[in-house]
Design a protein around this motif. Structure first.
Motif, mmCIF file in Angstrom:
data_model
loop_
_atom_site.group_PDB
_atom_site.id
_atom_site.type_symbol
_atom_site.label_atom_id
_atom_site.label_comp_id
_atom_site.label_asym_id
_atom_site.label_seq_id
_atom_site.Cartn_x
_atom_site.Cartn_y
_atom_site.Cartn_z
ATOM 1 N N UNK A 65 42.734 -22.353 82.297
ATOM 2 C CA UNK A 65 42.239 -22.166 84.135
ATOM 3 C C UNK A 65 41.351 -23.576 84.558
ATOM 4 N N UNK A 66 42.172 -24.828 84.208
ATOM 5 C CA UNK A 66 42.141 -26.106 84.921
ATOM 6 C C UNK A 66 40.712 -26.220 84.271
ATOM 7 N N UNK A 122 36.271 -19.368 80.609
ATOM 8 C CA UNK A 122 37.830 -18.554 81.985
ATOM 9 C C UNK A 122 38.114 -17.333 80.885
ATOM 10 N N UNK A 123 38.617 -16.162 82.027
ATOM 11 C CA UNK A 123 38.877 -14.728 80.812
ATOM 12 C C UNK A 123 39.799 -14.838 81.650
ATOM 13 N N UNK A 124 41.209 -15.368 81.782
ATOM 14 C CA UNK A 124 42.451 -14.996 81.325
ATOM 15 C C UNK A 124 43.130 -14.222 80.605
ATOM 16 N N UNK A 147 38.076 -14.892 87.164
ATOM 17 C CA UNK A 147 38.231 -14.451 85.532
ATOM 18 C C UNK A 147 37.351 -14.831 84.677
ATOM 19 N N UNK A 175 46.605 -12.551 84.390
ATOM 20 C CA UNK A 175 46.141 -13.464 84.648
ATOM 21 C C UNK A 175 46.540 -14.572 83.366
ATOM 22 N N UNK A 176 47.280 -15.588 83.674
ATOM 23 C CA UNK A 176 47.979 -16.308 83.499
ATOM 24 C C UNK A 176 46.745 -17.896 82.969
ATOM 25 N N UNK A 177 46.673 -18.176 81.940
ATOM 26 C CA UNK A 177 45.894 -19.129 81.757
ATOM 27 C C UNK A 177 45.915 -20.638 82.339
ATOM 28 N N UNK A 178 46.911 -20.568 83.328
ATOM 29 C CA UNK A 178 47.354 -22.558 83.621
ATOM 30 C C UNK A 178 46.715 -22.406 84.355
ATOM 31 N N UNK A 179 46.105 -21.276 85.431
ATOM 32 C CA UNK A 179 46.098 -21.880 86.547
ATOM 33 C C UNK A 179 43.991 -21.715 87.419
ATOM 34 N N UNK A 180 43.866 -21.621 88.805
ATOM 35 C CA UNK A 180 42.215 -21.876 88.632
ATOM 36 C C UNK A 180 42.306 -20.431 88.507
ATOM 37 N N UNK A 181 40.583 -19.929 88.249
ATOM 38 C CA UNK A 181 40.676 -18.573 88.068
ATOM 39 C C UNK A 181 40.023 -17.661 89.061
#
Lengths: 50, 460
Positions: free
Chosen positions: A13-14, B353-355, B344, B381-387
């Motif tokens: 998450x960045x 972070x908690x995807x 998240x 929720x993918x781990x790729x973008x902001x939380x």
């Protein structure tokens, strides 16, 4: 590597998270590929403790 | 009139924009990355086009692919949302050259405000103060002392190449200045290979206050009051409210002054569409211009709730060339609105972070409660973008009612399967200083360091 050596960075998450070794030892095998996603609890390295 | 709009974004803001379009009878096109195939915006839009892999550099940041999607779907305009390409002047230019309207400011205004030196000069021209400091780097002790004397202690010595608090020192007098000047320089040299430092006035207990503006293509610009975004953690906003308790309780005359300053800066930049002028306000009521955010902002709903104006709709109308339907005197702030960002993240584990998959999802409702989100039960929720997974916004007749309502709504909010910041937001709502409206940008740090941690109880 020593305890607290940074062995890799996991991006989530960045946020860049430095992953530190918990033991003193030698990495014998890398189980993951650079840039590929990993899951919770997944082994990343095989380590021979010294 | 627009018949079809492409939304070049994801998450809650894409959903927000699609909703506004639907209410205006405009058809919508979503774009998405492979990992977002099940995301809410894809399901809500009339059409959806996959534009690449999960990494934003392979999808949401690819101008060529977004333009191709826009050409294939034959849209009239693109709404960029926030983040990604929203403040990219080149993207706006490409849109215009392809005969697609960009829903945002003109590329010219965007480039002017992007440059720190140019935007400072614009503020100066508009008669608005910027944080006092040195012009460029400070070359020796003597120069440092002269500047400090001119702007007054305390001052901050900052590395030009700096970041993360390194190469940074605060000085309260000549002796600590000379010492700090040298340590900051050597630290900067060691950390960044560049010993250059500059000096800026250190503002104690700063408040982050921003003004929402709207400008049409005829040159009319109005402001819609302020938002106080001082509750931040590591420069990430957590809570925003309007009106600002600082202005309400201490500096009532300042709203008008800051609002007018924001308009003057926007006018100097010949700004169009929605934007936000950011200021830093100190305990004595001095305010300094920081920058202009050239996009719709995450926290826009608090302004919508107190003014009753739909900002995304206004953005689309302005982009269509319509004149503003309101004058400054039509803008009345009614009641009090607060927004809590729901992330998240694990507040008990250093906000890691908690995807992952949302197992159960129940969102609060009732009077004057609004949830802007793309989350739902079963969504991963993918781990790729902001939380950030959603925003909870409430309105009350006054600040006290809004806080009590927020507290009630946070209590109702149930998300399982992932960790969220809901419990941390509850702790803030119960904090006596927050309730009194006495807080600055160091509030969260103090709260986390202090004895109030026991208030953060995990929800079961």
């Amino acid at each position: 590597m020593n305890p607290d050596s940074v062995v890799c960075i996991i991006e989530a998450m960045k946020v860049m998270n430095e992953i530190k070794s918990e033991v003193k030892g030698v990495i014998t095998q890398i189980l993951i590929e650079n840039g590929k996603p990993v899951e919770f609890g997944q082994p990343l390295f095989k380590v021979r403790p010294v | 009139m627009f018949e079809k709009v492409l939304v070049a974004n994801r998450g809650e803001i894409a959903v927000r924009i699609i909703r506004a379009c639907k209410e205006m009878n405009i058809r919508t096109v979503a774009v998405y990355s492979e990992v977002d195939a099940n995301s809410m915006h894809v399901q809500m839009a009339d059409e959806a086009i996959c534009i690449g892999k999960a990494a934003s550099s392979e999808s949401y940041l690819r101008i060529d692919r977004i333009i191709s999607a826009a050409e294939i779907a034959d849209v009239d305009a693109i709404h960029p949302g926030y983040g990604f390409l929203s403040e990219n002047a080149h993207f706006a230019e490409v849109c215009e050259s392809c005969n697609i309207r960009f829903i945002g400011p003109s590329p010219r205004a965007m480039s002017a405000l992007e440059d720190k030196a140019v935007s400072r000069a614009l503020a100066k021209k508009a008669g608005v103060e910027t944080p006092p400091g040195s012009e460029g780097t400070v070359e020796n002790e003597k120069e440092a002392l002269t500047i400090a004397k001119k702007i007054g202690y305390p001052v901050m010595i900052k590395a030009v190449a700096g970041g993360g608090g390194r190469g940074m020192r605060i000085a309260h007098n000549d002796i600590s200045l000379v010492k700090g000047y040298h340590t900051a320089r050597s630290e900067a040299e060691k950390c960044f290979g560049n010993s250059g430092v500059y000096i800026e006035k250190f503002i104690e207990n700063p408040h982050h206050i921003e003004i929402q503006i709207l400008g049409d293509t005829k040159g009319k610009i109005i402001h819609l009051g302020e938002r106080d975004c001082s509750v931040q953690r590591r420069n990430q906003k957590l809570i925003e409210e309007s009106p600002s308790p600082l202005l309400e309780q201490k500096f009532r005359k300042l709203r008008d002054k800051i609002g007018k300053a924001a308009i003057r800066i926007a006018e100097a930049a010949r700004y169009t569409n929605a934007g936000t002028v950011e200021f830093i306000v100190d305990d004595h009521g001095n305010f300094y211009f920081l920058e202009v955010n050239k996009r719709i902002q995450v926290e826009h709903p608090v302004t919508e709730e107190v003014t009753g104006i739909d900002l995304v709709r206004a953005q689309i109308e302005i982009a269509m060339g319509e004149p503003l339907r309101y004058s400054q005197s039509d803008i009345v702030m009614k009641g009090h609105a607060i927004e809590c960002r729901i992330n998240a993240e694990d507040p008990f584990g250093d906000f890691r972070p908690s995807p992952g998959r949302i197992e159960m999802y129940y969102q609060p409702g009732g009077r004057e409660v609004r949830v802007d989100t793309h989350a739902y039960a079963g969504y991963t929720i993918p781990p790729t973008y902001d939380s950030m997974i959603g925003k909870l916004i409430v309105r009350g007749k006054d600040r006290r009612e809004a806080i009590d309502r927020m507290n009630r709504a946070l209590n109702e909010f149930m998300i399982t399967g992932i960790k969220t910041t809901i419990s941390f937001q509850q702790a803030i709502m119960q904090d006596p200083n927050f309730r009194r409206g006495v807080y600055s940008t160091s509030f969260v740090e103090q709260l986390l360091g202090g004895a109030r941690r026991e208030l953060i109880e995990e929800k079961t």
